[in-house]
Design a protein around this motif. Structure first.
Motif, short mmCIF file in Angstrom:
data_model
loop_
_atom_site.label_atom_id
_atom_site.label_comp_id
_atom_site.label_asym_id
_atom_site.label_seq_id
_atom_site.Cartn_x
_atom_site.Cartn_y
_atom_site.Cartn_z
N GLN A 270 1.06 -1.26 0.08
CA GLN A 270 -0.02 0.07 0.22
C GLN A 270 0.59 0.92 -0.34
O GLN A 270 0.95 2.17 -0.90
N VAL A 271 1.77 1.59 0.91
CA VAL A 271 3.31 2.55 0.81
C VAL A 271 3.81 3.08 -0.52
O VAL A 271 4.00 3.52 -0.78
N LEU A 272 4.49 1.33 -1.13
CA LEU A 272 5.20 1.61 -2.24
C LEU A 272 4.29 2.58 -3.43
O LEU A 272 4.91 2.84 -4.78
N LYS A 273 2.52 1.92 -3.61
CA LYS A 273 1.63 2.48 -4.57
C LYS A 273 1.68 3.69 -4.41
O LYS A 273 1.35 4.43 -5.40
N LYS A 274 2.53 4.42 -3.75
CA LYS A 274 2.27 6.28 -3.63
C LYS A 274 3.96 6.69 -3.40
O LYS A 274 3.77 7.42 -3.07
N VAL A 275 4.91 5.68 -4.05
CA VAL A 275 5.78 6.61 -4.08
C VAL A 275 6.60 6.01 -5.75
O VAL A 275 6.12 5.05 -6.32
N LEU A 304 8.81 10.00 5.02
CA LEU A 304 8.42 10.33 3.98
C LEU A 304 7.31 11.74 3.08
O LEU A 304 7.26 11.77 2.05
N ASP A 305 7.28 11.77 4.22
CA ASP A 305 6.19 12.94 4.65
C ASP A 305 7.17 14.33 3.77
O ASP A 305 6.87 14.86 3.01
N ASN A 306 8.49 14.58 4.36
CA ASN A 306 9.34 15.75 3.97
C ASN A 306 10.24 15.65 2.62
O ASN A 306 10.36 16.69 2.08
N MET A 307 10.09 14.57 2.13
CA MET A 307 10.48 13.92 0.81
C MET A 307 9.05 13.87 -0.07
O MET A 307 9.49 14.26 -1.19
N GLY A 308 8.29 14.71 0.29
CA GLY A 308 6.85 14.72 -0.71
C GLY A 308 6.21 13.69 -0.80
O GLY A 308 5.21 13.55 -1.50
N TYR A 309 6.26 12.83 -0.26
CA TYR A 309 5.28 11.46 0.07
C TYR A 309 4.33 10.96 0.94
O TYR A 309 4.23 10.45 1.29
N GLU A 310 3.66 12.31 0.91
CA GLU A 310 2.35 12.49 1.90
C GLU A 310 1.76 11.44 1.82
O GLU A 310 1.00 10.97 3.55
#
Length: 392
Positions: A270-275, A304-310
Motif C-alpha cells: 500500500q505504501v509503495l503504491k504512493k511512491v 516520507l512526508d519531507n520527501m513529498g510522499y504525503e
C-alpha cells in the motif's frame, strides 16, 4: 463415507495395460493419509455409478421401456494405487456384465484426484464442459441430470467441510482474500473470496472457513466470526490480515482482549503504491527496518512526508499502532505471524488450480471448486509438519 474392505490383486497384464493413463494426469502427488484415499474412493465409486446408469439406460428402481438391464448389487473390489488400496464397489447387472474403464485406465492414481475433480467437472461452469471432462476420464456421455446429481453430492461435501467443528484452540487467526470473476445476472464481476485459517495450540495449521464477500461492512465480518465461534473457535489472541474495510471494527467487537496485526506485506504494498517507481526499492528497505522499532517507524513517517510522499506517510501513520502487535508473542513465532504469507501461498494455489475455469457461472460453483482445493490443502497441513514448534 462408506468404505468397503475387500482384498483384490491386480493381474500383471491388467497393470501393464493400464500404464497409459489419462494424458492430463501427472506423476506428482505424494502419499497422504486416509483423507485423500477416501476422496479418491468416493470419486471412483461415483464414476462407476454414472457408468452403470448409462449402461442400464435407466435410474435405479426406475420402470421404463428403455431399461436395458436390471441391477444386481455390487461386487467389492480393491484397486491398488500408490496411495494404498482403494476399496471400491463395482455395480453388477443380471443380463450382461458391467463394464468400467476405471480398472483399465486408472491403474495408478499418480496425481491429486482433487485436481481432476477441481479442474474438471467440479468447475461447474457448464454441462458442456462437464461432459468434455467426463469423456476425457473415459466415462462417455453424461446427462444434465447426472451433472445435477454430482453437483448435489459436491455441495454436501462443501457444507460438511464448512460446518465441521473447530476442536483446537486457535491462538493465531489469519485472513486473506483472493478474487474470482463470477456471473451476476447478465454481467460478470470480481468477487472477493476470504479464506480463514488458524495456527492451532498444537502448532499445526488448519483451514477454518471461506466465504465470498457480499459487503465490506463490519457486519459481514461479525457474521463470519460468529459462525466460526459457533463451530468452536476459541482462544484467539492475534488476528492477522490486510487492512480491509470493516475488519478492524469486527475484531474489536468479536474478539475482546485480542489484538489485530496489519500484515507487513500488505502494508508495504500500500505504501509503495504512493511512491515513485524509482524510489520503491529504497523505501521498501526502509519500511522493513522500521517495522521492528516504533521510533524508526515514526522517523520514517516524517522522512516520507519531507520527501513529498504525503500519501505514503499517511498510510504508514494510519497503521502505526497495528504493525507491531506480533511482538507481544514468543520471538520464535514472529516470522510466521507478522504477515499473511501462509495465506498468500494458499490463495496462489486456488488461483493456479482454478485458472482453467476463467469465469464462474455463480457463487456456488466457486465454492465447489475452492472448498475441494482447501480440503486438499488442509489435509496436507494437519498431517504434515508443525508450522510453529514452540507453543504459546
Amino acid at each position: 463415507m462408506t468404505l468397503y474392505p475387500f482384498p483384490f490383486t491386480t493381474k500383471k497384464e491388467d497393470a501393464e495395460s493400464m500404464v497409459n493413463l489419462f494424458p492430463l494426469i501427472k506423476d506428482s502427488l505424494v502419499d497422504q493419509e486416509d483423507g485423500i484415499r477416501q476422496l479418491i474412493t468416493w470419486f471412483l465409486n461415483l464414476v462407476m455409478e454414472e457408468e452403470a446408469l448409462l449402461q442400464t439406460g435407466a435410474q435405479r428402481y426406475e420402470r421404463t421401456d428403455s431399461r436395458k438391464a436390471s441391477r444386481n448389487g455390487y461386487k467389492p473390489l480393491t484397486l491398488l494405487t500408490k496411495h494404498g488400496k482403494l476399496e471400491l464397489l463395482k455395480p453388477q447387472f443380471r443380463e450382461f456384465p458391467f463394464e468400467t474403464q476405471i480398472f483399465e485406465k486408472y491403474s495408478r492414481v499418480e496425481t491429486a484426484i482433487l485436481t481432476a475433480v477441481a479442474e474438471s467437472y467440479l468447475q461447474g461452469v457448464s454441462t458442456r464442459r462437464v461432459k468434455k471432462v467426463m469423456t476425457a476420464l473415459g466415462v462417455g456421455e453424461i446427462s444434465a441430470s447426472s451433472v445435477s446429481r454430482i453437483t448435489k453430492e459436491l455441495d454436501e461435501k462443501v457444507e460438511e467441510f464448512l460446518s465441521k467443528p473447530i476442536e483446537h484452540e486457535i491462538p493465531y487467526l489469519l485472513i486473506d482474500a483472493t478474487y474470482f470473476k463470477v456471473r451476476d445476472g447478465l454481467h460478470y464481476e470480481n468477487k472477493a473470496l476470504f479464506v480463514v485459517a488458524g495456527i492451532r495450540d498444537d502448532g499445526y495449521r488448519e483451514i477454518l472457513g471461506t466465504r465470498l464477500a457480499d459487503s465490506e461492512a463490519s457486519m459481514f465480518w461479525e457474521d463470519l466470526f460468529d459462525d466460526l465461534k459457533k463451530r468452536g473457535l476459541r482462544g484467539v489472541k492475534l488476528i492477522i490480515s490486510d487492512g480491509h474495510k470493516g475488519i478492524q471494527k469486527a475484531v474489536r467487537e468479536s474478539f475482546i482482549g485480542s489484538s489485530w496485526q496489519m500484515c507487513h506485506v500488505h502494508l508495504t504494498r500500500q505504501v509503495l503504491k504512493k511512491v515513485p517507481k524509482k524510489k520503491q526499492k529504497e523505501v521498501a528497505e526502509k519500511i522493513k527496518e522500521a517495522l521492528v522499532d516504533r521510533q524508526k517507524l515514526n522517523d520514517l513517517i516524517m522522512e516520507l512526508d519531507n520527501m513529498g510522499y504525503e500519501g505514503a506517510a499517511d498510510t504508514l501513520e494510519s497503521f502505526q499502532y497495528d504493525v507491531m502487535n506480533y511482538m507481544q508473542f514468543p520471538e520464535k513465532h514472529w516470522k510466521k505471524i507478522r504477515t499473511t504469507n501462509m495465506m498468500e501461498r494458499t490463495n496462489k494455489e486456488l488461483k493456479r488450480r482454478s485458472k482453467v475455469v476463467g469465469a464462474f457461472p455463480n457463487q456456488d460453483s466457486v465454492l465447489r471448486l475452492v472448498v475441494s482445493i482447501l480440503i486438499d490443502i488442509n489435509e496436507d497441513w494437519i498431517t504434515g509438519n508443525k508450522y510453529i514448534v514452540t507453543l504459546i
